[in-house]
Scaffold this motif. Structure first.
Motif, PDB file in Angstrom:
ATOM      1  N   SER A 162     -46.730 -10.259  24.456  1.00 34.19           N
ATOM      2  CA  SER A 162     -48.055 -11.826  24.727  1.00 34.19           C
ATOM      3  C   SER A 162     -46.695 -12.430  26.523  1.00 34.19           C
ATOM      4  O   SER A 162     -45.926 -12.272  26.413  1.00 34.19           O
ATOM      5  CB  SER A 162     -47.114 -12.433  23.552  1.00 34.19           C
ATOM      6  OG  SER A 162     -47.396 -14.252  24.011  1.00 34.19           O
TER       7      SER A 162
ATOM      8  N   ALA B  19     -46.736 -15.818  26.645  1.00 33.61           N
ATOM      9  CA  ALA B  19     -46.746 -17.554  25.834  1.00 33.61           C
ATOM     10  C   ALA B  19     -45.317 -17.668  26.891  1.00 33.61           C
ATOM     11  O   ALA B  19     -44.010 -17.112  27.009  1.00 33.61           O
ATOM     12  CB  ALA B  19     -47.115 -17.387  24.659  1.00 33.61           C
TER      13      ALA B  19
ATOM     14  N   ILE C 160     -42.249 -17.789  21.616  1.00 36.38           N
ATOM     15  CA  ILE C 160     -42.946 -17.101  20.360  1.00 36.38           C
ATOM     16  C   ILE C 160     -42.846 -17.096  19.203  1.00 36.38           C
ATOM     17  O   ILE C 160     -40.957 -17.069  19.444  1.00 36.38           O
ATOM     18  CB  ILE C 160     -43.016 -15.699  20.559  1.00 36.38           C
ATOM     19  CG1 ILE C 160     -44.387 -14.992  19.382  1.00 36.38           C
ATOM     20  CG2 ILE C 160     -42.475 -14.873  21.149  1.00 36.38           C
ATOM     21  CD1 ILE C 160     -45.885 -13.903  20.656  1.00 36.38           C
TER      22      ILE C 160
ATOM     23  N   THR D 297     -48.196 -18.488  18.707  1.00 40.17           N
ATOM     24  CA  THR D 297     -47.344 -18.944  20.672  1.00 40.17           C
ATOM     25  C   THR D 297     -47.861 -20.420  21.397  1.00 40.17           C
ATOM     26  O   THR D 297     -48.628 -21.120  20.417  1.00 40.17           O
ATOM     27  CB  THR D 297     -48.544 -18.029  21.304  1.00 40.17           C
ATOM     28  OG1 THR D 297     -49.946 -18.046  21.317  1.00 40.17           O
ATOM     29  CG2 THR D 297     -48.546 -16.535  20.669  1.00 40.17           C
TER      30      THR D 297
ATOM     31  N   VAL E 298     -51.496 -11.274  18.731  1.00 39.88           N
ATOM     32  CA  VAL E 298     -50.879 -12.436  20.084  1.00 39.88           C
ATOM     33  C   VAL E 298     -52.824 -13.216  20.429  1.00 39.88           C
ATOM     34  O   VAL E 298     -52.638 -13.715  20.847  1.00 39.88           O
ATOM     35  CB  VAL E 298     -50.135 -11.394  20.576  1.00 39.88           C
ATOM     36  CG1 VAL E 298     -50.335 -12.106  21.562  1.00 39.88           C
ATOM     37  CG2 VAL E 298     -49.254 -11.095  19.394  1.00 39.88           C
TER      38      VAL E 298
ATOM     39  N   GLU F 238     -52.929 -16.681  20.766  1.00 39.16           N
ATOM     40  CA  GLU F 238     -52.694 -17.576  22.648  1.00 39.16           C
ATOM     41  C   GLU F 238     -54.034 -18.079  22.775  1.00 39.16           C
ATOM     42  O   GLU F 238     -54.162 -19.208  23.599  1.00 39.16           O
ATOM     43  CB  GLU F 238     -52.584 -16.404  24.014  1.00 39.16           C
ATOM     44  CG  GLU F 238     -51.221 -16.051  23.496  1.00 39.16           C
ATOM     45  CD  GLU F 238     -51.061 -14.564  24.502  1.00 39.16           C
ATOM     46  OE1 GLU F 238     -49.942 -14.168  24.597  1.00 39.16           O
ATOM     47  OE2 GLU F 238     -51.542 -14.308  25.138  1.00 39.16           O
TER      48      GLU F 238
END
Lengths: 488, 467
Positions: free
Chosen positions: B18, B20, B23, B57, B80, B84
């Motif tokens: 990820s 992000a 998370i 996220t 994921v 996202e």
């Protein structure tokens, strides 16, 4: 996937099962909500796994696992057989299955637009626009909206040779406007309460619902309820809108006709049924104009109970439940069909997912529309004094399905064929067969809607299932109104 | 079963997938098995194993969640990416807080709670229950039914589950639990009786004894008479109390006050119930189950919800508390403090107390003592299909079920046909005349609680059904 499922069948057979089926199910869901101008939640979920259902020593075993490796699948199948043998320690007689031809088939929910192909931005924009319309009305204190999309793909194989690949789509949408003032919370929902309208369709359902076009009216009604009079108490003729009637069908016809309930299999949790076997083809369930079917076929419509095959491989069917008022049929399965003298299942066994045992569930339990043209406005015009009730707010019925009480979001007192005034907190109650025998008018096909109930609970562990209910506005004579508020 | 160190490894894999800002990963699942019986036969018998990983996220004030049960690289990557994608298309939410770190999560608990050593809620003997043992137990229940010429239906289940949370600010927590549960209905020709119990430790359960109680109820309520609807003194067994009061705890939430959907709006600090009613939320109580952390990993505090009939507090998730402090409702919201009762984000409901414990009365009475001191009333074993009729007075409707009796002159006189009630919870909890010592109880309409049996005057039965 078929090969994986066959690993399970092979192990079950080698270990001595007399019957086995395996289901691999892949589910995908998207849930979007807004609340008071913001996204409330945005979530995707997927799940895949396999279950094996077996008969061994004349008793059932069921095991399910997320593990789709060969070792995992074979262990699950072996566990199912072990469980069946344990079941056989406490049985009165062996399970008998009604015969069913094996079938190889593909089936997919007809849909114009894959709901997952529509962008999340577009969906959120729609909900926020609805939210904005609702909150534009002074007095609205809470606005909530939702969109839901589901896709379920299932591979079913049985030791009798069936091999069925089925993909189902469903969609749902709705919203609710709340108005809190003084000591009172009122609400209005569209197109139905508790999540709106749901059908086995693609995104085209959302486009058909006219969500935005109705938002202002719904919010205004929620606020106006605060100024409305309390619904009077007494005995009245009542007209139910089609969504409320759909839930009435669900609770007072759909559940009591489940044959597993009738046979006591749900006695500890969901309850039993007043429809004991002696009542088949002898009980006058409703008035002459009451015709109800359990119809899982696509030609009935895109209900949440529409499919190609049930979860033990039986093709979708239409069973007459009430014919000109006479009780004529139950919802049955391969295990229970013989108890009503049938040599074939009615095809109603369904499971919530890969990890749940299929059980008898409502398909589309629908009240057929009146044959003569009759609109809601014409029905109101032909009513001297009564109450029109719209959109469910509360529902309750006893565990044998006799005594019920429903509350609705909004009511209208009808006098001399016209809506005389809005009334708040309308409710009605009664005894199932007395109520259905009091029906004296059903609107025609153009007022008929196939509603979806996405949240029907049954079973241990509890399973949530979608069911369909077609209904047109109908009138019932001399119904008890308002006892919910009596003595409070 | 997924172990904590395995989950930590999975969390590390997810983090690497990820981009992000933040998370958070929740884990849940385990093993569950249930043997179901009816007509003195095991007719359904199931077992499952499943684990779920749920990824949240955050990008610049925007958040979303995706959940999967696929733990391979494709499954985790898919979760994921979904999370996202859902997060990135939203507008930034100014109410979204940074994820808590371990210090914040633990710091929300007062020192007495933090210092407490909680007994395990995981029992190997519960986890190890086999299909053969479940069937053997059911056989004993069926033998009780047959001895009394009754038929029986019910369940015996066991589970072993995990619940975990990890986030990119270093917070992690883990909970393992077992639960065994038995529920028994005994059916006569025109009557029935019911009992249900559960516990993390199967040794706490005595299914044959419960079967005998359920059978006695079925036998004692045979040939039920009909008495008219009206207001009665009722003696509600703990399961009936639980199923009623459970409908109000959604409202003990800061978010419900902000949304003006709570019946406590404008009533916090007021005497709403009788002065003999005191209610806590207490996840650490020995009669409770579940994890000690909430959907963001915050430690659950012990919260006094009602003291001597006065509504003292509601519970708060982190973001709800911050919103309430800025809200026009803040002066009517009671103490505003993060209590560790939040649901996993994002959600619309905010928070809720789920570990309800009623305080013991000053002079607890047994059920037998309550019956003995009742001139005329109705003894209720269990309630069914309860729904809210009116939200601000908290008026509920529902039915009695599986053992409803007329009590006269201090004795159970006979079984009676079941009633429909329409009763305000405010009214009911203002009219409690006597209570037993609270105990862990379970029903079907609400979540498990530590509750007493209650004798309540003027309980409003509005209709009688046909059985």
């Amino acid at each position: 996937m078929k090969q994986i499922a066959n690993w399970a069948l092979n192990v079950a057979t080698m270990r001595g099962s007399s019957y086995a089926d395996a289901r691999i199910v892949s589910q995908k869901g998207r849930a979007l909500t807004t609340k008071n101008g913001k996204v409330g939640s945005a979530s995707d979920a997927d799940s895949i796994g396999m279950s094996v259902r077996v008969l061994a020593d004349g008793a059932w075993g069921f095991a399910a696992s997320e593990d789709l490796s060969r070792a995992g699948v074979e262990a699950t199948a072996a566990r199912a057989v072990e469980i069946a043998r344990a079941s056989a320690q406490v049985k009165q007689q062996d399970v008998r299955l009604a015969p069913e031809k094996s079938v190889t088939a593909e089936w997919t929910t007809p849909h114009a637009i894959d709901p997952f192909s529509i962008s999340v931005e577009q969906n959120i924009a729609l909900l926020l626009n609805v939210d904005s319309e609702l909150r534009a009305v002074a007095g609205i204190t809470l606005a909530e909206s939702n969109l839901n999309f589901n896709r379920e793909e299932q591979w079913f194989v049985s030791s009798e040779g069936s091999d069925i690949h089925q993909t189902k789509y469903s969609a749902g949408a709705g919203y609710t406007a709340y108005a809190f003032a003084g000591n009172e919370i009122q609400k209005r929902s569209y197109p139905n309460s508790y999540g709106g309208q749901w059908q086995n369709k693609g995104y085209e359902l959302i486009e058909e619902l006219k969500l935005l076009q109705n938002a202002r009216r719904i919010a205004e009604e929620a606020v106006a309820l605060h100024s409305a009079d309390q619904c009077p108490e007494g005995t009245f003729d009542i007209i139910l809108d089609s969504s409320q009637l759909g839930l009435q069908i669900h609770e007072s016809i759909g559940h009591p006709i489940e044959l597993d309930r009738v046979l006591g299999m749900e006695a500890n949790f969901a309850g039993t049924s007043f429809l004991t076997l002696d009542k088949l083809r002898t009980l006058r369930y409703g008035s002459e104009m009451v015709n109800v079917v359990a119809d899982a076929r696509q030609e009935h419509g895109p209900g949440l109970g529409t499919f190609g095959f049930d979860d033990e491989g039986v093709p979708a069917q239409c069973t007459p439940i009430i014919t000109n008022g006479l009780f004529t049929g139950y919802l049955s399965s391969r295990e229970t069909a013989h108890t009503i003298g049938e040599n074939r299942s009615g095809g109603t066994l369904r499971a919530e997912g890969w990890n749940r045992l299929p059980m008898i569930r409502m398909t589309n339990i629908s009240l057929l529309p009146g044959e003569k043209p009759l609109s809601l406005e014409q029905l109101i015009a032909s009513t001297d004094h009564g109450i029109l009730m719209q959109t469910n707010r509360s529902w309750s019925i006893d565990d044998r399905r006799y005594n019920f009480q429903f509350g609705c979001e909004i009511g209208w007192e009808i006098k001399h064929g016209k809506r005389a005034r809005m009334v708040k907190n309308p409710s009605y109650s009664g005894i199932t067969t007395e109520f259905w025998n009091s029906l004296d008018a059903i609107c025609s096909r153009d007022e008929w809607t196939l509603w979806g109930t996405p949240n029907c609970g049954k079973g241990q562990p509890q399973q949530v299932m979608g069911t369909g209910h077609g209904a047109a506005p109908s009138r019932f004579r001399k119904v008890k109104v308002g006892s919910a508020y009596k003595g409070s | 079963m997924l172990a904590r160190d395995q989950a930590a490894d999975i969390f590390d894999r997810i983090k690497r997938l990820s981009g992000a800002d933040e998370i958070e990963v929740l884990f849940s699942g385990g093993r569950f098995a249930l043997t179901r019986f009816a007509n003195n036969t095991i007719h359904q018998n199931v077992a499952e194993e499943n684990h779920v990983v749920s990824v949240r996220t955050v990008f610049d004030g925007r958040t979303a969640r995706a959940t999967t049960n696929r733990f391979d690289d494709d499954g985790l990557r898919g979760a994921v990416e979904s999370s996202e994608a859902l997060a990135k298309v939203q507008h930034a939410d100014s109410d979204l807080l940074p994820m808590p770190d371990s210090r914040e999560a633990a710091g929300s608990a007062d020192s007495s709670v933090r210092a407490t050593q909680f007994p395990s809620r995981h029992f190997a003997q519960t986890a190890a229950i086999s299909p053969q043992l479940r069937a053997g137990t059911v056989k004993k229940i069926v033998e009780v039914a047959q001895k009394h010429k009754l038929t029986t239906a019910g369940i015996f289940s066991n589970s072993e589950t995990v619940e975990g949370i990890f986030n990119s600010r270093g917070l992690s927590d883990w909970h393992t639990q077992t639960l065994a549960e038995v529920s028994i209905t005994m059916l006569g020709a025109d009557s029935s009786g019911w009992q249900k119990a559960n516990s993390p430790d199967v040794a706490d359960l005595d299914p044959p004894a419960l079967a005998e109680i359920a059978a006695k109820k079925a036998l004692d309520s045979a040939h039920p008479g009909e008495i008219p609807a009206g207001k009665y003194t009722v003696i509600l067994e703990p399961a009936a109390v639980l199923d009623m009061v459970g409908f109000m705890f959604w409202d003990y939430s800061g978010m419900a006050i902000l949304d003006q959907r709570s019946f406590l709006t404008g009533r916090i600090g007021s005497q709403l119930f009788g002065d003999n009613i005191t209610i806590w939320d207490d996840a650490t109580h020995p009669g409770q189950t579940g994890s000690l952390f909430d959907g963001e990993g915050m430690r659950r505090l012990r919260v006094p919800l009602v003291e001597n009939g006065v509504v003292k507090r509601v519970v708060y998730a982190r973001a709800t508390a911050e919103r309430m402090k800025r809200s026009e409702h803040r002066d009517q919201a009671g103490p505003i403090e993060v209590t560790g009762h939040g649901f996993p984000l994002p959600n619309e409901m905010g928070e809720m107390p789920l570990n309800i414990v009623f305080a013991a009365p000053q002079d607890p009475q047994t059920l037998a003592q309550m019956i003995a001191s009742t001139e005329r009333g109705v003894l209720v074993t269990r309630l069914w299909y309860i729904r809210e009729v009116e939200p601000y007075e908290k008026m509920l409707t529902g039915m009695t079920r599986d053992g409803t009796f007329l009590v006269e002159n201090g004795r159970v006189r006979q079984g009676v046909r079941n009633f429909r009630f329409n009763e305000s919870l405010i009214h009911m909890l203002s009219n409690v005349e006597a209570m037993s010592a609270p105990r862990r109880a379970c029903g079907e309409e609400s979540f498990d609680m530590v509750v007493p049996a209650m004798r309540v005057r003027d309980f409003n039965f509005t209709e009688v059904t046909k059985f």
